[in-house]
Design an enzyme around this catalytic site. Structure first.
Site: not given
Ligand code: GLU
Length: 519
Positions: A266-268, A271
């Site tokens: 995921s994008k998380r 990040d």
């Protein structure tokens, strides 16, 4: 149906394209090109609530940057548009109703009038009894639809403008055998399928109907898409049967997993661990939030393509570096893996490193100069030092340090001493290397270097080494302080390359400066 290979990438423009989506586009592209086929971009934007401004352009720009352009799609020639287009579902919305009607006529679909509240009530009732409500064969005759109501009643309700949807009538007691190129034979018991909505009360088709109708009309031969669509495959195959159309072949690509191997990337994750999950930077039009992209983070497009190709596929050989043409040649859907592909950020950097080594020094130098110029502090430093940013000079700098770099943005850290003389010296190293006689040696060495005419790295090396040997000093005693004087630390490329590049005067100045500061 044509026998020509025609594949499509069919994203919904609901935001930036995740690299999982890019991988799907890539595999479609490789398959099309391998078989001399067409790669089509279809924008699935029937869900207006989820439409995001700029997302379609982002998808198109990303494919362009990655050098995997579509052959047919939004903006195609009139001839192509006429034959297969439009390529945005929102521009095709008027054609789907007739297909839904056709299914009603031949008994594969029915009208359903159940309101959202009624359906919610059924769901809660079932939940209270520990069951799940599924709208299908076992209860459809007890619900509010054209199978349960009289035809007069149905006509009356429709004429009165009552909200209704069209649902697919999934067959009962059948074992379907679905064929997936990657997963083989998949058996599905039709009794577990629900009667999916094909046409919504707002007059728009659902994804399932639009997708099948478009794949048919666009003469798609192979549907290559992410594993998350595998649960829809039974319905899709049944829809082809219901229309009496030949179904395309299916290939469901494995998920891309988090670096830990557990769960979908995921994008998380990006990040948290410091890597992008989008091909290019994306600015959310609603929040203004900016998400980083591979392009802006300094990855080369061919490196991105190469690492994406290896997410869930490999050629079965040791070879890891593949140009796009080589990928096209080697790619086979049969070699795509069934299990999820773990995303490894270190490997992506490794790929970028490999591609950086292959790039022409001239191009790297141009990029590097750009970076230097756009950084105010750095360009001021360089200017103050009076170093010229000539392409010829920077090219040579790049050649001597690039093997240590993964990105052009690493260059400054690895090469600043070519441009500016050290402003400080590594204390620990100086304590150990700068001895009593070092001042004297460095002053003498400055003189020796000052006397060299042929300033090639090889010649400087030969002269300096001869001097060391003649003086019976031992290399360590000279080479370490020399490096400290030039670089400020015990790092950097071959010392004589540095001397040759920064030039005689600068070398002599740095030796004198080090003597003054450290002596
Ligand atoms: N619009 C779907 C998506 O966003 C397409 C799925 C398919 O390829 O059938 O992924």
């Amino acid at each position: 149906m044509s026998t020509k290979v025609r594949v499509r990438f069919a994203p919904s423009p609901t935001g930036p394209l995740h690299i999982g989506g890019v991988r799907t586009a890539l595999f479609n592209y490789l398959f099309a090109k391998k078989h001399g086929g067409d790669f089509i971009l279809r924008i699935e934007d029937t869900d207006q609530n989820r439409y995001v401004e700029g997302a379609e352009q982002y998808i198109i720009d990303s494919l362009k940057w990655l050098n995997i352009p579509f052959d047919q799609g939004p903006g195609s020639s009139n001839e192509i548009e006429e034959k297969y287009g439009p390529f945005r579902q929102s521009e095709r919305k008027n054609l789907y109703k007739a297909y839904a009607d056709q299914l009603i006529e031949n008994g594969w679909a029915y009208y359903a009038f159940d309101t959202a509240e009624e359906l919610d009530a059924h769901r809660s009732e079932h939940e209270a009894q520990g069951k799940t409500f599924i709208y299908n064969w076992h209860n459809r005759l007890k619900l509010n639809n054209s199978l349960a109501l009289s035809s007069e009643e149905v006509e009356k309700r429709i004429a009165a403008g009552e909200d209704h949807v069209i649902r697919f009538k999934s067959p009962q007691d059948e074992k379907l055998h679905l064929q997936d190129i990657i997963r083989g034979d998949i058996e599905i018991d039709t009794n577990i399928l629900d009667d999916k909505v094909l046409f919504k009360s707002d007059g728009m088709p659902t994804y399932h109907l639009a997708n099948i109708v478009d794949d048919h009309l666009m003469e798609i031969s192979h549907v290559i898409r992410g594993e998350e669509w595998l649960p829809s495959m039974a319905l899709h195959v049944l829809l082809y049967r219901a229309f009496d159309w030949q179904a395309p072949q299916f290939a469901h690509l494995p998920l891309i997993l988090k670096p830990t191997g557990k769960g979908k990337l995921s994008k998380r994750d990006g990040d948290k661990l410091g890597f992008p999950v989008f091909p290019m930077e994306w600015k959310d039009p609603a929040t203004g939030d900016v998400s980083r992209g591979y392009k802006e983070d300094g990855y080369f497009n061919d490196a991105v393509i190469n690492f994406l190709a290896f997410l869930g596929w490999n050629p079965g050989t040791e070879q890891e570096i593949f140009s796009l043409d080589e990928l096209i040649n080697a790619f086979e859907l049969e070699k795509v893996h069934k299990s999820g592909a773990r995303f490894d950020p270190d490997k992506t950097n490794w790929y970028n490193h490999q591609y950086l080594q292959q790039k022409e020094d001239k191009r790297l130098a141009e990029d590097f100069i750009e970076i230097i110029k756009s950084d105010e502090a750095i360009s001021a430093e360089v200017e103050k030092a009076g170093t010229s940013l000539s392409l010829e000079f920077v090219e040579q700098v790049v050649a001597s340090i690039k093997e240590r770099a993964n990105f052009v943005s690493d260059f400054w850290e690895l090469s600043n001493f070519f441009f500016v003389s050290p402003s400080s010296y590594d204390e620990k190293a100086c304590k150990k290397q700068w001895k009593e006689n070092t001042n004297e040696y460095m002053n003498e060495l400055a003189e020796v270097i000052n006397g060299i005419d042929d300033f090639s790295s090889e010649n400087i090396e030969a002269v300096v080494k001869q001097w060391i040997t003649d003086k019976e000093l031992g290399f360590g005693k000279i080479m370490a302080p020399l490096r400290l004087a030039l670089v400020g630390e015990l790092k950097g490329p071959h010392v004589f390359d540095i001397i040759s590049l920064i030039g005689k005067q600068e070398t002599v100045n740095r030796l004198h400066k080090a003597v003054a500061v450290l002596g």
